[in-house]
Design a protein around this motif. Structure first.
Motif, PDB file in Angstrom:
ATOM      1  N   ALA A   1       0.906  -1.290   0.037  1.00 60.11           N
ATOM      2  CA  ALA A   1      -0.006  -0.216   0.127  1.00 60.11           C
ATOM      3  C   ALA A   1       0.778   1.244  -0.064  1.00 60.11           C
ATOM      4  CB  ALA A   1      -1.080   0.125   1.299  1.00 60.11           C
ATOM      5  N   HIS A   2       2.038   1.199   0.807  1.00 53.23           N
ATOM      6  CA  HIS A   2       2.852   2.235   0.804  1.00 53.23           C
ATOM      7  C   HIS A   2       3.526   2.666  -0.781  1.00 53.23           C
ATOM      8  CE1 HIS A   2       3.104   2.034   4.956  1.00 53.23           C
ATOM      9  NE2 HIS A   2       3.921   1.499   4.933  1.00 53.23           N
ATOM     10  N   THR A   3       3.726   1.459  -1.427  1.00 56.70           N
ATOM     11  CA  THR A   3       4.352   1.478  -2.765  1.00 56.70           C
ATOM     12  C   THR A   3       3.122   2.165  -3.694  1.00 56.70           C
ATOM     13  OG1 THR A   3       5.884  -0.304  -2.284  1.00 56.70           O
ATOM     14  CG2 THR A   3       5.418   0.459  -4.823  1.00 56.70           C
TER      15      THR A   3
ATOM     16  N   GLU B   1       3.597   5.888  -5.407  1.00 58.34           N
ATOM     17  CA  GLU B   1       3.746   6.311  -6.766  1.00 58.34           C
ATOM     18  C   GLU B   1       2.659   7.170  -7.287  1.00 58.34           C
ATOM     19  OE1 GLU B   1       2.425   5.992 -10.581  1.00 58.34           O
ATOM     20  OE2 GLU B   1       1.034   4.893  -9.073  1.00 58.34           O
ATOM     21  N   ARG B   2       1.426   7.098  -6.451  1.00 66.62           N
ATOM     22  CA  ARG B   2       0.527   7.974  -7.084  1.00 66.62           C
ATOM     23  C   ARG B   2       0.746   9.607  -6.609  1.00 66.62           C
ATOM     24  NH1 ARG B   2      -0.523   7.912 -10.861  1.00 66.62           N
ATOM     25  NH2 ARG B   2      -2.028   9.263 -10.783  1.00 66.62           N
ATOM     26  N   VAL B   3       1.250   9.702  -5.319  1.00 74.08           N
ATOM     27  CA  VAL B   3       1.517  10.829  -4.659  1.00 74.08           C
ATOM     28  C   VAL B   3       2.612  11.571  -5.867  1.00 74.08           C
ATOM     29  CG1 VAL B   3       2.408  12.275  -2.828  1.00 74.08           C
ATOM     30  CG2 VAL B   3       0.687  10.590  -2.469  1.00 74.08           C
ATOM     31  N   ASN B   4       3.801  10.977  -5.839  1.00 74.70           N
ATOM     32  CA  ASN B   4       4.600  11.400  -6.660  1.00 74.70           C
ATOM     33  C   ASN B   4       4.239  11.672  -8.064  1.00 74.70           C
ATOM     34  OD1 ASN B   4       6.416  10.867  -4.601  1.00 74.70           O
ATOM     35  ND2 ASN B   4       7.356   8.883  -5.423  1.00 74.70           N
TER      36      ASN B   4
END
Length: 174
Positions: A104-106, A110-113
């Protein structure tokens, strides 16, 4: 952060996912304008996205120090905490985050970045402009003047905003 974070060091810190600082001792600065150049380590890209256009211009053009409370108000850092609480707060947050699923972190990062970071070409462009500015006649002269005025000493570090403001003056004009 519990000390001074300036120039490329600030660029490094800005590239971190989160930033926490001691109220009593942390200072932040982008000093490159004093050397006739622009931040080349991500300062422009990250600051603009974190604190906005006008504040980024103020921070970079002023080449001045900003304390942790001001950095927190601007969004430069996540939080300014008393130094005595800083380590425990960061440890507790890290342990809490580590307790959630890493997949979930990954996905989240990815989406925030994708929504907040500049393209790699923009970072490269700033790095190229930084090198060009430092190698310009004015950049070279200001760098030489800084070293002649003991730029790399503790005294200069403690009074860096004044030293940077004086770089364009003849040494006898202090």
């Amino acid at each position: 952060m519990e000390g001074r974070v300036r120039g490329a060091g600030n660029g490094f810190v800005l590239a971190c996912d989160m930033r926490f600082a001691a109220r009593e001792s942390a200072l932040f600065c982008q000093l490159e304008q004093a050397f006739a150049t622009v931040p080349g380590a991500g300062g422009i890209q990250h600051l603009t996205r974190l604190i906005g256009r006008a504040r980024t211009l103020e921070v970079i053009l002023s080449a001045d120090d900003y304390d942790a409370e001001q950095a927190e108000r601007h969004g430069w850092i996540n939080r300014a905490l008393p130094a005595a609480e800083l380590g425990q707060f960061v440890r507790s947050l890290a342990h809490r985050i580590a307790g959630f699923p890493s997949a979930a972190h990954t996905m989240l990062k990815e989406r925030v970045n994708a929504n907040t970071l500049a393209l790699a070409d923009e970072f490269r462009r700033d790095s190229d402009l930084f090198a060009h500015g430092l190698s310009s006649p004015e950049g070279s002269a200001r760098t030489k003047a800084a070293f002649e005025r003991a730029f790399q000493t503790r005294d200069a570090e403690m009074d860096l905003p004044r030293l940077l403001g004086d770089l364009g003056r003849h040494p006898d004009q202090h």
